[in-house]
Scaffold this motif. Structure first.
Motif, PDB file in Angstrom:
ATOM      1  N   SER A  13      48.891  59.375   8.712  1.00 22.79           N
ATOM      2  CA  SER A  13      49.070  60.573   9.398  1.00 22.79           C
ATOM      3  C   SER A  13      48.945  61.671   8.160  1.00 22.79           C
ATOM      4  O   SER A  13      49.759  61.278   7.187  1.00 22.79           O
ATOM      5  N   GLN A  14      48.317  62.732   8.305  1.00 24.30           N
ATOM      6  CA  GLN A  14      48.231  63.627   7.114  1.00 24.30           C
ATOM      7  C   GLN A  14      49.491  64.384   7.239  1.00 24.30           C
ATOM      8  O   GLN A  14      50.270  64.917   8.259  1.00 24.30           O
ATOM      9  N   PRO A  15      50.116  65.023   6.057  1.00 21.69           N
ATOM     10  CA  PRO A  15      51.156  65.817   5.966  1.00 21.69           C
ATOM     11  C   PRO A  15      50.977  67.232   6.469  1.00 21.69           C
ATOM     12  O   PRO A  15      49.899  67.749   6.412  1.00 21.69           O
ATOM     13  N   SER A  16      52.000  67.765   6.928  1.00 21.06           N
ATOM     14  CA  SER A  16      51.954  69.036   7.601  1.00 21.06           C
ATOM     15  C   SER A  16      51.665  70.184   6.298  1.00 21.06           C
ATOM     16  O   SER A  16      51.919  70.102   5.323  1.00 21.06           O
ATOM     17  N   TYR A  17      50.968  71.282   6.890  1.00 17.80           N
ATOM     18  CA  TYR A  17      50.728  72.600   6.286  1.00 17.80           C
ATOM     19  C   TYR A  17      51.547  73.325   6.791  1.00 17.80           C
ATOM     20  O   TYR A  17      51.982  73.371   7.814  1.00 17.80           O
ATOM     21  N   SER A  22      48.557  78.256   6.125  1.00 15.26           N
ATOM     22  CA  SER A  22      47.727  77.203   6.497  1.00 15.26           C
ATOM     23  C   SER A  22      46.250  77.613   6.485  1.00 15.26           C
ATOM     24  O   SER A  22      45.811  78.650   7.144  1.00 15.26           O
ATOM     25  N   SER A  47      55.314  71.522  13.375  1.00 16.55           N
ATOM     26  CA  SER A  47      54.855  70.794  12.354  1.00 16.55           C
ATOM     27  C   SER A  47      53.935  69.605  12.726  1.00 16.55           C
ATOM     28  O   SER A  47      52.958  69.445  11.985  1.00 16.55           O
ATOM     29  N   ASN A  50      50.546  71.234  13.583  1.00 12.02           N
ATOM     30  CA  ASN A  50      49.909  71.503  12.387  1.00 12.02           C
ATOM     31  C   ASN A  50      49.346  70.316  11.675  1.00 12.02           C
ATOM     32  O   ASN A  50      48.071  70.258  11.212  1.00 12.02           O
ATOM     33  N   SER A  51      50.262  69.183  11.529  1.00 10.84           N
ATOM     34  CA  SER A  51      49.778  68.119  10.832  1.00 10.84           C
ATOM     35  C   SER A  51      48.462  67.237  11.467  1.00 10.84           C
ATOM     36  O   SER A  51      47.672  66.667  10.913  1.00 10.84           O
ATOM     37  N   SER A  54      45.611  69.167  10.772  1.00 14.15           N
ATOM     38  CA  SER A  54      45.372  68.800   9.427  1.00 14.15           C
ATOM     39  C   SER A  54      44.185  67.347   9.264  1.00 14.15           C
ATOM     40  O   SER A  54      43.169  67.384   8.715  1.00 14.15           O
ATOM     41  N   GLN A 154      54.156  61.658  16.067  1.00 13.63           N
ATOM     42  CA  GLN A 154      52.866  62.445  15.089  1.00 13.63           C
ATOM     43  C   GLN A 154      51.515  61.657  15.467  1.00 13.63           C
ATOM     44  O   GLN A 154      50.426  62.126  15.928  1.00 13.63           O
ATOM     45  N   ASN A 158      48.170  62.964  17.257  1.00  7.90           N
ATOM     46  CA  ASN A 158      47.022  62.896  16.469  1.00  7.90           C
ATOM     47  C   ASN A 158      46.109  62.378  17.480  1.00  7.90           C
ATOM     48  O   ASN A 158      44.792  62.796  17.372  1.00  7.90           O
TER      49      ASN A 158
END
Length: 196
Positions: A13-17, A22, A47, A50-51, A54, A154, A158
């Motif tokens: 999983s990508q980190p949040s901006y 953003s 968050s 947003n992630s 991303s 998360q 996703n």
């Protein structure tokens, strides 16, 4: 680090901006759609949404290959039926099935309720993605609270975002880019095939 189970394997999983700065480019407006459809969205949900966006942005080159955008229609339909038929009291769901079912529900609302639209005559990709993420967040909270979910929230969000994007691209018969999108009839046909 949490991992997202998608078609073809597991992805981190990508980190949040964070903040208003953003730079999610193509998918930016999906965040506001997710929050408006989620209703009780918290800072944590913000968050997570947003992630997920991303995650999509960082995998745009992956989605540009048509061979990476096939949809397992049977899997999506089974997930949706299990989650929304009211007959899954004993069912247990992983993040991937929660995401697929949530995306299908978003498509159903999107095509049956006049939920989307754009000035270009197509339908709003980011609205569909946002609705799918909101559905996934609510589903995961519900199923996890009942001890019927595995994975993490998360990953479910996703998965829903990716499934919605793939359905959108299938509805328009092609790639990720462009400002228009599939026509109403294109997504209606896809929805009727999936949700008949």
């Amino acid at each position: 680090m949490s991992y997202y189970q998608g078609d073809g394997g597991y992805y981190p999983s990508q980190p949040s901006y964070s903040g208003q700065g953003s730079n999610l480019n193509e998918f930016t407006s999906a965040l506001s759609h997710a929050q408006s459809h989620h209703g009780s969205s918290t800072d944590d949900d913000h968050s997570l949404f947003n992630s997920a966006l991303s995650f999509l942005e960082n995998r745009k080159s992956h989605y540009a290959e048509p061979s990476n955008n096939d949809i397992d229609e049977d899997k999506y339909m089974r997930a949706h039926q299990s989650l929304y038929s009211g007959q899954d009291d004993e069912s247990h769901h992983d993040s991937d099935s929660l995401g697929a079912g949530a995306a299908m529900q978003a498509l159903k609302h999107f095509t049956s309720g006049g939920s989307g639209g754009s000035d270009s005559g197509g339908l709003d990709k980011n609205k569909l993605i946002g609705m799918a993420m909101a559905q996934a967040g609510k589903l995961w909270d519900e199923k996890n609270g009942a001890g019927k979910a595995s994975g993490d929230k998360q990953s479910a969000i996703n998965s829903a975002a990716e499934a919605a994007l793939k359905m959108y691209m299938k509805g328009q018969g092609g790639g990720i880019g462009g400002t228009g999108g599939p026509s109403t009839s294109g997504l209606m046909g896809l929805a009727s095939k999936f949700l008949s």
